[in-house]
Design an enzyme around this catalytic site. Structure first.
Site, PDB file in Angstrom:
ATOM      1  N   ASP A  91      -6.080   4.967  -5.687  1.00  0.00           N
ATOM      2  CA  ASP A  91      -6.728   5.753  -4.626  1.00  0.00           C
ATOM      3  C   ASP A  91      -6.957   7.197  -5.076  1.00  0.00           C
ATOM      4  OD1 ASP A  91      -7.741   6.283  -2.128  1.00  0.00           O
ATOM      5  OD2 ASP A  91      -6.038   5.436  -1.043  1.00  0.00           O
ATOM      6  N   ARG A 112      -5.486  16.478   3.560  1.00  0.00           N
ATOM      7  CA  ARG A 112      -4.503  15.414   3.788  1.00  0.00           C
ATOM      8  C   ARG A 112      -3.144  15.816   3.192  1.00  0.00           C
ATOM      9  NH1 ARG A 112      -3.581   9.096   2.254  1.00  0.00           N
ATOM     10  NH2 ARG A 112      -3.490   8.333   4.360  1.00  0.00           N
ATOM     11  N   ASP A 152     -12.835   2.751   4.477  1.00  0.00           N
ATOM     12  CA  ASP A 152     -11.670   2.600   5.352  1.00  0.00           C
ATOM     13  C   ASP A 152     -12.091   2.039   6.703  1.00  0.00           C
ATOM     14  OD1 ASP A 152      -9.613   3.248   3.726  1.00  0.00           O
ATOM     15  OD2 ASP A 152      -9.509   5.348   4.307  1.00  0.00           O
ATOM     16  N   ASP A 174       0.845  -1.207   0.000  1.00  0.00           N
ATOM     17  CA  ASP A 174       0.000   0.000   0.000  1.00  0.00           C
ATOM     18  C   ASP A 174       0.875   1.250   0.000  1.00  0.00           C
ATOM     19  OD1 ASP A 174      -2.311   1.862   0.999  1.00  0.00           O
ATOM     20  OD2 ASP A 174      -3.292  -0.057   0.599  1.00  0.00           O
TER      21      ASP A 174
HETATM   22  C1  GLA Z   1      -6.721   5.667   1.804  1.00  0.00           C
HETATM   23  C2  GLA Z   1      -7.209   4.265   1.531  1.00  0.00           C
HETATM   24  C3  GLA Z   1      -6.557   3.303   2.495  1.00  0.00           C
HETATM   25  C4  GLA Z   1      -5.058   3.398   2.360  1.00  0.00           C
HETATM   26  C5  GLA Z   1      -4.611   4.827   2.578  1.00  0.00           C
HETATM   27  C6  GLA Z   1      -3.147   4.981   2.277  1.00  0.00           C
HETATM   28  O1  GLA Z   1      -7.213   6.154   2.989  1.00  0.00           O
HETATM   29  O2  GLA Z   1      -8.583   4.193   1.600  1.00  0.00           O
HETATM   30  O3  GLA Z   1      -6.996   1.993   2.261  1.00  0.00           O
HETATM   31  O4  GLA Z   1      -4.685   2.945   1.094  1.00  0.00           O
HETATM   32  O5  GLA Z   1      -5.311   5.730   1.748  1.00  0.00           O
HETATM   33  O6  GLA Z   1      -2.710   6.275   2.474  1.00  0.00           O
END
Ligand code: GLA
Length: 715
Positions: free
Chosen positions: A472, A437, A534, A360
Site C-alpha cells: 500500500d 493520514r 477503496d 490487512d
Molecule cells: C488503504 C487500502 C485499504 C486498506 C487500508 C488499511 O486505504 O486501500 O484497502 O488496506 O489502507 O489501512
C-alpha cells in the site's frame, strides 16, 4: 521491423507504420503514424510534404511541420518536447539529426525504470541521435516496435555535451504531431473512492487539453493514460491513439491544437515541479511512453494494451497464472482483530472454498488505528501472540495460503523508526512536515533509506510463510525538498520494488494506494494486480472497472465482494450482483465471513466454483465492452477466449423501470457456425444468433440487478 531508406525511417508493426524523415536542414520530421503503408515511393516524399505544407511557409517551416521531438524558441513556437535552461540563461536549442541506429531484435531498456521487454515477441529499436551544435546538447530518441503489436514505445535521453551545467526543465517521453483534423481527448479523472472516471473533451482549434498530476504518485485524480480519437470514435469505430506512460510519479499528458487544427500530443514527467541539473556528459532518461494506434475504436486499443502488458510488461510469474481466491480481513474487522478472530475467519474461508487468507493493516508495532507504527515492521504480540510465522503456520494448517498488508514507503511520526531517524521522512529543513493520514513518506531518494526498506520487507517475508503481499501507499507527497525530487523518489520506489519482487519471485504482490491511487503501467511491471479502489460497492465499481479496463488488463484489477450495505456508500446490493461485478477482475472476498447466513454460504460456494471456471478466460481473453455505465443504465462486457470457444458475459442494470424493454445484446467474436452452452442457465445458442440477432438479458425487476452467462462451445 525497422527499415531505413536514405533519410527516411519506417517502423512497421502488425497493422501500423510509423514513418519519419530528415529534411535538407537535418530536422527530424514526422511523416505518418497510422495504418500500415506497405510500399511507398520515398523519392516522392519531399514533394508530398511540400504539397501539404506549401513552399510559402519555408521561412518559418518548423512552426507548421509535424516533428518528432520539437525544440523551443527558434522556428517552432508550439509546445516543445523538452526545455533546457542554458548556462547563459536562455532556453534555446535546435536539434539536427546526427545518426540513426537500428538495434535489431532489442526492446529498449532504461536503467532504473520499468520498460516493455521483448520476451518472445520479435521487436527492434530505433535510436535517433540529435545534436545542437551551438549548445552541445545531445538528445537520443528511442522507438521500439514489435512485429505483432500496433504500438510504438518511445523514450528520450537528454545529454549535456557542453562544458557548463545546464538545467533540464522538462523532457517529455514522446511528442507526436497528428494531422489536421477534429479530435477528442479521453482521460480518467476522479478522486478517492471514484477513481478513473471517464471524461471526453473535444479539442477545439487553438485549445490545449492537459491532464497533469503533481501529487507524488500517479494519483486517484488523473491517470497517466489518455486517448486521442476522431470525434466519431466509439468502442468499435474511429481512429484512436492511446498514450500510456510506464511511470508512477508526477505525470502530464498534453494535446494542443495548432493554428491549422493539427494536434501536438505529448506525454511524460510533469514539468511542473521538475528540474534536473546536468553537468558535462551527464544524462537524463525519461520514462517510456507506449503509443498505440487503432482504426477501429477504443475496444481494439484495449485488446492491444492488454496483450502487450500481459506479455511484455508484467514480469511477475503470476501474470499468466490463476491467482488464489482470497479472503481479506480489512472490511471485516478493520484494526479490531485478535488471532482467534482471524483464525475463525480463515477456517470459514476454507469451508467456503477459498485459497488464501490476507491479514490487512494493524498487525505490527502498536497499530490499533492509523495513528502510529508505520516503519516498525515487528509483529504486535498483543494481537498476534504466535507472531506472523505462528499465524501463517496455523493458517497453512487450515489448508490456506497466508498473505499480509504492508506500507513500506511510509513512516508514522509515532514510531520507533521516526524517533531514531526523523531525517528519513521527506521534509524541508526548518519546516514541520505535513501529516496525511497521520503519516509521512520515507525519503526513497536516499540509498540508505531504500536499503532499510528492502531489508525490513526481506526480514518479514523471510521469517514467515507469506505467499502474498498487498503493498500500500496511503498518502500524497507534500514538503518536496527540491525541484525534481518526485522523480528521484519514484526511482527509489522502483529500486525497492524491483529488488524485493526479484528476491521473492514466488510471492504474489498486489499494488494499492489508498485504493486505486497508483494504478499505472509502472506498478504493473512489478505487481500483476492492483487494488482498484477503496470503494468496493458493486455499482460504483462498474464505472471504476469499466474505465480501468481500457488500458489495463481485466485480471490486473483486484476486485472483492464486500458486505451490504456497502461501507463506503451505504448501497444495498444482492450478493449475486456483488459477485457479478467482482468477476471482472481478480476475485476475492472482504467481509466478516463468520457472520454469513446459510443462504449466503451456499451462494458464495457457488460463486467461488464459478470463478474458478472463468479465471483463465478473464486472465487471458479478449475484452469487448458492449454497454457503458457512463452512457447507459447498464454495464455489459464480454471476455472471449483467444480460440473463441468460451465467452463470459457480465451484465448489470443500474436502476430499474416499469415494463421496460431492453435492447438485445449482441455478443462479439464468437464462432458463428458453432453452438454454445450457457453454463449458468443450461441454454444452448448458436454463435451467429448470439452475435447477429443478439439476446435479451432477463434482469430481475429491481435496482442493481445482474445477469452472468458463461458460454462454452459444445463441439
Ligand atoms: C488503504 C487500502 C485499504 C486498506 C487500508 C488499511 O486505504 O486501500 O484497502 O488496506 O489502507 O489501512
Amino acid at each position: 521491423m525497422i527499415e531505413r531508406i536514405g533519410n527516411t525511417v519506417c517502423l512497421t508493426g502488425r497493422d501500423i507504420s510509423y514513418i519519419m524523415f530528415t529534411n535538407e536542414n537535418g530536422d527530424l520530421l514526422h511523416f505518418h503514424f497510422g495504418k500500415k503503408i506497405k510500399s511507398m515511393d520515398y523519392s516522392r516524399m519531399t514533394d508530398e510534404w511540400h504539397e501539404e505544407w506549401g513552399y510559402a511557409t519555408n521561412q518559418f517551416p518548423l512552426d507548421v511541420y509535424p516533428q518528432e521531438y520539437p525544440s523551443y524558441g527558434l522556428t517552432d513556437l508550439r509546445n516543445p518536447a523538452y526545455s533546457v535552461l542554458n548556462s547563459d540563461n536562455n532556453n534555446l536549442s535546435m536539434l539536427c539529426v546526427k545518426d540513426f541506429i537500428i538495434h535489431k531484435g532489442q526492446a529498449y531498456q532504461i536503467n532504473g525504470l520499468p520498460c516493455l521487454f521483448s520476451a518472445k515477441s520479435p521487436c527492434d529499436t530505433l535510436e535517433v541521435i540529435l545534436y545542437d551544435e551551438v549548445t552541445c546538447l545531445e538528445v537520443r530518441l528511442f522507438y521500439t516496435v514489435f512485429d505483432e503489436y500496433n504500438v510504438i514505445a518511445r523514450s528520450a535521453a537528454i545529454v549535456n555535451r557542453s562544458e557548463h551545467n545546464i538545467k533540464l526543465l522538462s523532457a517529455y517521453s514522446a511528442s507526436l504531431d497528428l494531422p489536421v483534423g477534429e479530435y477528442d481527448m479521453i482521460h480518467f479523472a476522479g478522486s478517492w473512492g471514484r477513481e478513473r472516471e471517464l471524461a471526453r473533451t473535444p479539442i477545439k482549434i487553438g485549445m490545449k487539453a492537459e491532464i497533469e498530476n503533481a501529487r507524488g504518485g500517479s494519483g486517484h485524480q488523473l491517470n497517466p493514460f489518455v486517448m486521442i480519437s476522431s470525434v466519431d470514435a466509439d468502442e468499435e469505430k474511429g481512429e484512436v491513439y492511446g498514450f500510456s506512460l510506464i511511470y508512477s510519479g508526477n505525470h502530464s499528458s498534453v494535446a494542443k491544437s495548432d493554428q491549422f487544427r493539427g494536434l501536438r500530443v505529448q506525454q511524460g514527467i510533469n514539468p511542473n515541479g521538475f528540474e534536473c541539473v546536468l553537468g558535462k556528459d551527464e544524462e537524463f532518461y525519461t520514462p517510456q511512453c507506449v503509443i498505440c494506434y487503432s482504426s477501429s475504436g477504443f475496444g481494439a486499443i484495449s485488446r492491444e494494451y492488454h496483450d502487450l502488458f500481459r506479455n511484455n510488461l508484467m514480469r511477475s510469474k503470476w501474470t499468466h497464472m490463476n491467482r488464489p481466491l482470497l479472503l481479506n480481513n480489512w472490511e471485516g474487522t478493520y484494526f479490531n482483530f485478535t488471532e482467534e478472530k482471524l483464525l475463525d475467519m480463515a477456517a470459514r474461508a476454507k469451508e467456503l472454498g477459498l485459497d488464501l487468507f490476507v491479514l490487512d493493516d494493524g498487525w505490527f508495532g502498536k497499530r490499533n488505528d492509523d495513528k502510529s507504527s508505520l516503519g516498525d515492521w515487528t509483529v504486535n504480540k498483543d494481537k498476534l501472540p504466535s507472531g506472523l510465522s505462528g499465524l501463517a503456520d496455523k493458517i497453512n494448517k487450515l489448508g490456506l495460503k497466508f498473505g499480509i498488508w504492508i506500507e513500506p514507503e511510509m513512516i508514522s511520526p509515532d514510531s520507533e523508526l521516526y524517533r531514531a531517524h526523523p531525517d528519513w521522512a521527506v521534509h524541508v529543513r526548518g519546516r514541520e512536515p505535513v501529516e496525511i493520514r497521520n503519516q509521512l513518506i520515507l525519503d526513497l531518494s536516499r540509498d540508505d533509506v531504500c536499503e532499510y526498506v528492502i531489508n525490513a520487507v526481506k526480514n518479514i517475508l523471510s521469517n514467515a510463510n507469506i505467499e502474498y503481499v498487498k503493498w500500500d501507499m496511503n498518502r500524497q507527497m507534500t514538503d518536496i525538498p527540491c525541484a525534481g525530487y518526485n522523480h528521484r523518489y519514484t526511482l527509489g520506489v522502483y529500486r525497492v520494488m524491483s529488488e524485493i519482487t526479484s528476491m521473492f519471485p514466488d510471492v504474489l504482490f498486489e499494488g494499492c494506494s489508498a485504493g486505486g491511487g497508483r494504478f499505472d503501467a509502472g506498478i504493473l511491471a512489478y505487481m500483476p494486480q492492483i487494488w482498484a479502489s477503496d470503494n468496493s460497492d458493486a455499482v460504483s465499481r462498474l464505472k471504476i472497472q469499466y474505465s480501468t479496463s481500457i488500458p489495463y488488463p481485466v485480471y490486473s484489477i483486484s476486485s472483492h465482494v464486500t458486505a451490504s450495505p456497502n461501507h463506503q456508500c451505504g448501497r444495498i446490493t444482492s450478493l449475486k450482483t456483488r459477485a457479478a461485478s467482482a468477476y471482472m477482475g481478480t476475485f476475492g472476498y472482504e467481509l466478516d465471513v463468520t457472520k454469513l447466513t446459510d443462504d449466503e454460504i451456499t451462494q458464495i460456494k457457488e460463486q467461488i466454483s464459478f470463478d474458478r471456471r472463468i479465471q483463465t478466460l478473464v486472465r487471458e481473453g479478449d475484452l469487448y465492452r458492449i454497454l457503458s455505465p457512463y452512457d447507459t443504465n447498464f454495464s455489459v462486457s464480454e471476455i472471449v477466449s483467444k480460440d473463441r470457444r468460451k465467452a463470459l458475459l457480465t451484465a448489470c442494470k443500474v436502476l430499474t423501470a416499469g415494463q421496460e424493454k431492453n435492447a438485445r445484446i449482441k455478443l462479439r467474436n464468437l464462432n458463428t457456425d458453432k453452438q454454445y452452452k450457457d453454463v449458468v442457465s443450461g441454454k444452448i445458442y448458436r454463435g451467429d444468433l448470439l452475435m447477429y440477432r443478439g439476446i435479451m438479458l432477463n434482469y430481475d425487476a429491481c435496482d442493481f440487478a445482474s445477469v452472468v452467462m458463461l458460454l462454452e462451445q459444445t463441439d
